[in-house]
Design a protein around this motif. Structure first.
Motif, PDB file in Angstrom:
ATOM      1  N   GLU A  15       9.596  39.675  28.586  1.00  0.00           N
ATOM      2  CA  GLU A  15      10.614  38.753  29.113  1.00  0.00           C
ATOM      3  C   GLU A  15      10.767  37.582  28.144  1.00  0.00           C
ATOM      4  O   GLU A  15       9.807  37.212  27.458  1.00  0.00           O
ATOM      5  CB  GLU A  15      10.175  38.171  30.462  1.00  0.00           C
ATOM      6  N   THR A  38      -1.561  33.823  22.025  1.00  0.00           N
ATOM      7  CA  THR A  38      -2.254  34.569  23.082  1.00  0.00           C
ATOM      8  C   THR A  38      -1.437  34.686  24.367  1.00  0.00           C
ATOM      9  O   THR A  38      -1.833  35.403  25.280  1.00  0.00           O
ATOM     10  CB  THR A  38      -3.602  33.907  23.442  1.00  0.00           C
ATOM     11  N   LEU A  39      -0.333  33.934  24.452  1.00  0.00           N
ATOM     12  CA  LEU A  39       0.488  33.988  25.668  1.00  0.00           C
ATOM     13  C   LEU A  39       1.897  34.511  25.392  1.00  0.00           C
ATOM     14  O   LEU A  39       2.662  34.752  26.323  1.00  0.00           O
ATOM     15  CB  LEU A  39       0.584  32.597  26.322  1.00  0.00           C
ATOM     16  N   MET A  86      -8.362  28.322  31.914  1.00  0.00           N
ATOM     17  CA  MET A  86      -7.624  28.920  30.786  1.00  0.00           C
ATOM     18  C   MET A  86      -7.618  30.440  30.898  1.00  0.00           C
ATOM     19  O   MET A  86      -6.583  31.080  30.674  1.00  0.00           O
ATOM     20  CB  MET A  86      -8.254  28.492  29.457  1.00  0.00           C
ATOM     21  N   ALA A 143      -7.853  32.212  33.597  1.00  0.00           N
ATOM     22  CA  ALA A 143      -6.986  32.605  34.717  1.00  0.00           C
ATOM     23  C   ALA A 143      -5.521  32.577  34.289  1.00  0.00           C
ATOM     24  O   ALA A 143      -4.725  33.446  34.672  1.00  0.00           O
ATOM     25  CB  ALA A 143      -7.216  31.673  35.908  1.00  0.00           C
ATOM     26  N   ILE A 144      -5.157  31.582  33.474  1.00  0.00           N
ATOM     27  CA  ILE A 144      -3.774  31.487  32.986  1.00  0.00           C
ATOM     28  C   ILE A 144      -3.468  32.662  32.049  1.00  0.00           C
ATOM     29  O   ILE A 144      -2.413  33.293  32.146  1.00  0.00           O
ATOM     30  CB  ILE A 144      -3.559  30.134  32.277  1.00  0.00           C
ATOM     31  N   LYS A 145      -4.414  32.939  31.157  1.00  0.00           N
ATOM     32  CA  LYS A 145      -4.237  34.087  30.245  1.00  0.00           C
ATOM     33  C   LYS A 145      -4.068  35.379  31.042  1.00  0.00           C
ATOM     34  O   LYS A 145      -3.155  36.176  30.788  1.00  0.00           O
ATOM     35  CB  LYS A 145      -5.455  34.158  29.321  1.00  0.00           C
ATOM     36  N   ALA A 203      -3.034  35.707  34.042  1.00  0.00           N
ATOM     37  CA  ALA A 203      -1.784  35.693  34.804  1.00  0.00           C
ATOM     38  C   ALA A 203      -0.582  36.043  33.923  1.00  0.00           C
ATOM     39  O   ALA A 203       0.332  36.733  34.355  1.00  0.00           O
ATOM     40  CB  ALA A 203      -1.584  34.319  35.447  1.00  0.00           C
ATOM     41  N   LEU A 204      -0.582  35.552  32.688  1.00  0.00           N
ATOM     42  CA  LEU A 204       0.598  35.735  31.839  1.00  0.00           C
ATOM     43  C   LEU A 204       0.485  36.952  30.922  1.00  0.00           C
ATOM     44  O   LEU A 204       1.484  37.389  30.355  1.00  0.00           O
ATOM     45  CB  LEU A 204       0.842  34.463  31.006  1.00  0.00           C
ATOM     46  N   TYR A 235      -5.810  25.860  25.632  1.00  0.00           N
ATOM     47  CA  TYR A 235      -4.555  25.567  26.315  1.00  0.00           C
ATOM     48  C   TYR A 235      -4.531  24.100  26.762  1.00  0.00           C
ATOM     49  O   TYR A 235      -5.549  23.535  27.131  1.00  0.00           O
ATOM     50  CB  TYR A 235      -4.372  26.479  27.531  1.00  0.00           C
ATOM     51  N   ALA A 279      -2.555  31.998  39.908  1.00  0.00           N
ATOM     52  CA  ALA A 279      -3.841  32.127  39.219  1.00  0.00           C
ATOM     53  C   ALA A 279      -4.782  30.971  39.566  1.00  0.00           C
ATOM     54  O   ALA A 279      -5.988  31.164  39.706  1.00  0.00           O
ATOM     55  CB  ALA A 279      -3.615  32.185  37.705  1.00  0.00           C
TER      56      ALA A 279
END
Lengths: 465, 465
Positions: A180, A207-208, A444, A446-448, A450-451, B195, B450
């Motif tokens: 996306e 990384t994102l 961090m 958890a964010i990785k 998630a995305l 991050y 997350a």
């Protein structure tokens, strides 16, 4: 590190699919792969399995979707000038080279912003902007791409006045792991609506997602610039002068420190005759009257603290020579021991701790028997150490690694960070828990997760999932 | 909105557990609950079920863990001055009042930073800092808490020179939904490691955690300040003067616009006799010579563009009167129609579109038959409209809502944002998809999911999960 391993079948299937779609723009030659795993780093090369050259955001979307379908790692590539192994393909996969996406999309002089593709390099950007009377101030040592600079949260010598990439990126377009296109923000100067995705992606080191467009804040080229050199008897006196200068509100544009070792290296490499004592290099931006006032006031502060004389001028030629020498510090250091490599590293501490941190580091260098010049963006509390080592001498490499470990520990003990501007890559991941603590690293991760739930975007960097 | 409903049993169990632990510091009185659901907003009150008064980070951790165990919503509370219903307890739950956590933890004059608890208010902070020669520049209209200002990414009249909360928060401690304390960054001025959690939490409006400590960047109190008023024949000429001023590199500290309607309101409310035409209010910070030069140059620019005369002075008294009037704009507007309320709203557009956006908005105000003064941080392209309405007149409320909808659409069509500094709250959630697009909103939802998988942190704000 996680227990993740290289997935041959996935990579092979992805490369085959990419070849079917992009033909000759997919390279699997050893030299091309090695070059794309290579950066200005001490870390051994880990080449990707293929390099694909993208020409547009739509193509990046296609590439990511193909890789995502096969769970094949993706490593975005700009200029290959990072210092901490950001481009190492730890689990193999595909290097996505966006260097051909190097156009200026739009300039908005009234808004002081420019929209660019990620592959444009900082010098080319400023050359193309020249007629507008505007410039982009962030200047890391290398002639990096803007996409890479955003991905590593780069800064440079102007950061004390103009900020870092986190302050100068207004918005980005980013292709995420699902293929996306996320638009991180509008072009307005500020907004209070929603999570700050712009600054989440700045510094995320690929990384994102892959950055495909950036809107950058520009500054007016100053009417007048003054600059010069100021010698100090020791680093502590120089640091005190920096603190006093900033506290008194002088809007210094650049304020850099070179220690004796670095001055010697610069004199030799750039054919200068600077006094071989700790030096501050300064630059002031403003009106003619303004820069004269700033320069005079700095000279008074320096004299009060035992430094000086501060000789300054508004002539461009001398200044350019000096700052070119500063930017060439990395090469000048290397030239001191031919055949050697530089293990360029940086830390950043609160400015009140800078003199102490540099002094302890110099004692450590001496005790270790290393040759390691120091150069720093002293207005930010950020300094670089450039230990030289013989790449064929394993014992010396270990000695340098141990020294860097102590340097980071020292900075962290002073409320500092493991890197002010080089980033994490694979080189500094081991220090993140000590710096940020487990709860922040968990956030961090958890964010990785998630995305990028499949973990395909530059795996093995910053956090593992 | 999600299909989520209020969970009576969960809330009741959490409130009982909180009462057992905190005794009289848990209030369930109707007046206390209503006051904690009340803000400076047009949105109807949705009170929490209980208010708990926290005195320390450790207590906040305990409160969050109790609420998390019962899946009870949590709404952090500072001063209650937000404008978009950020504190509405859409699904009931517990208001966590941190206003008693209002100490300065440490001042570091050499590093130009201060560490504070979240409940300290901006005026108290600056009063306590006065002896250091430093100040904190962010000044929203209300005397908000620093925790609330960070949570809503606040800015104010100084933002054009000093930035917004995103630029001035160095680090925070945040209690997340799991009751962990995340330290978002070190105290060093910059970092390239990991991050950017600091800026992820800034502007997250309590939906990702409760801020329990902030490290803030300070600035030196300027040696000299000059300021004044400059009349313009119309808003377009004023906006052109602002653009020219910023492009020419004049480091203006404040540059605000008041339209005729707002000038009339301020004259009446603050007993002034300003010329009733579009005005720019300006302030310059620097040395005596510097502010004189800046003021003179601005005067020349204004004259070139048909404005002026620009009368400026460095006397503090007159300036204070003027800026107090500016800060009282909200109350001045209200006083124009006693018994009325103000539906204070803001948008932000690229500065090149500002004149056009204000002009269209003024035509819309006239066509709608509303009384709605305009006042703006014109250097950022950010302006406020303050339509007055009779709270007992449903038709007028609808008219104002429709006007605000058109205002946001207009800003978005000009690459702007639905809010420059007021935030989203419950008032502007409906515009987020149009502003950010589905992929960005999906990324925000994934981050929310997350970090707060149970959805207990200020639910019903920014994104629903």
């Amino acid at each position: 590190m996680s227990g993740r391993v290289r997935d041959e079948a996935a990579i092979s299937a992805a490369v085959t699919a990419l070849q079917a779609r992009f033909g000759e723009r997919v390279s699997t030659s050893a030299s091309m792969r090695e070059q794309h795993g290579h950066t200005l780093t001490w870390i051994p090369n880990q080449p990707p399995d293929a390099v694909v050259f993208a020409r547009s955001e739509a193509e990046v979307v296609e590439i990511v979707r193909i890789c995502a379908a096969h769970r094949c790692p993706i490593v975005p590539f700009g200029a290959g000038t990072s210092l901490e192994g950001h481009l190492n393909a730890a689990y193999g996969g595909v290097s996505v080279d966006v260097s051909a996406m190097d156009r200026i999309v739009a300039v908005h002089p009234e808004d002081l912003d420019v929209v660019v593709e990620p592959g444009i390099r900082r010098k080319a950007l400023n050359e193309q902007l020249r007629d507008t009377g505007l410039f982009f101030p962030i200047d890391p040592g290398a002639d990096a791409t803007l996409g890479g600079m955003a991905a590593t949260r780069a800064s440079g010598t102007n950061a004390v006045r103009y900020g870092t990439m986190k302050d100068t990126v207004i918005a980005m377009r980013v292709v995420t792991a699902s293929g996306e296109v996320v638009v991180t923000s509008r072009r307005a100067k500020k907004s209070a609506t929603g999570y700050d995705l712009t600054r989440l992606f700045v510094g995320s080191e690929g990384t994102l997602g892959i950055i495909t467009e950036l809107t950058l804040r520009l500054s007016g080229i100053p009417e007048a610039i003054s600059g010069g050199i100021c010698p100090f008897p020791n680093v502590a006196a120089a640091a005190d002068a920096v603190i006093a200068t900033i506290q008194s509100g002088i809007p210094v544009a650049r304020i850099e420190i070179l220690d004796e070792a670095q001055v010697k290296a610069c004199n030799a490499y750039s054919k200068l005759s600077l006094p071989e004592t700790p030096l501050l290099l300064l630059e002031f931006h403003g009106t003619e009257a303004g820069v004269a006032e700033q320069s005079t006031r700095f000279g008074e502060i320096a004299a009060d603290l035992g430094g000086g004389p501060f000789t300054w001028a508004t002539v461009a030629e001398e200044r350019t020579k000096l700052w070119t020498a500063r930017h060439d510090a990395y090469w000048a250091g290397m030239a001191m021991r031919p055949g050697c490599q530089t293990f360029s590293t940086d830390v950043c501490v609160p400015i009140s701790r800078l003199a102490e941190c540099i002094a302890e580091t110099k004692r450590d260098i001496e005790a270790s028997g290393l040759f390691a010049p120091i150069v720093g963006h002293v207005g930010d509390g950020n300094f670089h150490v450039l230990p030289l080592f013989d790449p064929n001498d394993a014992a010396e490499i270990d000695k340098v690694k141990a020294f860097v470990g102590r340097l980071v520990e020292r900075a962290l003990a002073m409320e500092g960070t493991a890197s002010g501007e080089h980033g994490v890559g694979t080189g500094k991941m081991k220090y993140l828990e000590a710096e940020h603590g487990r709860p922040a690293l968990d956030a961090m991760s958890a964010i990785k997760q998630a995305l990028d739930p499949q973990g395909i975007m530059n795996p093995g960097k910053i956090v593992t999932i």
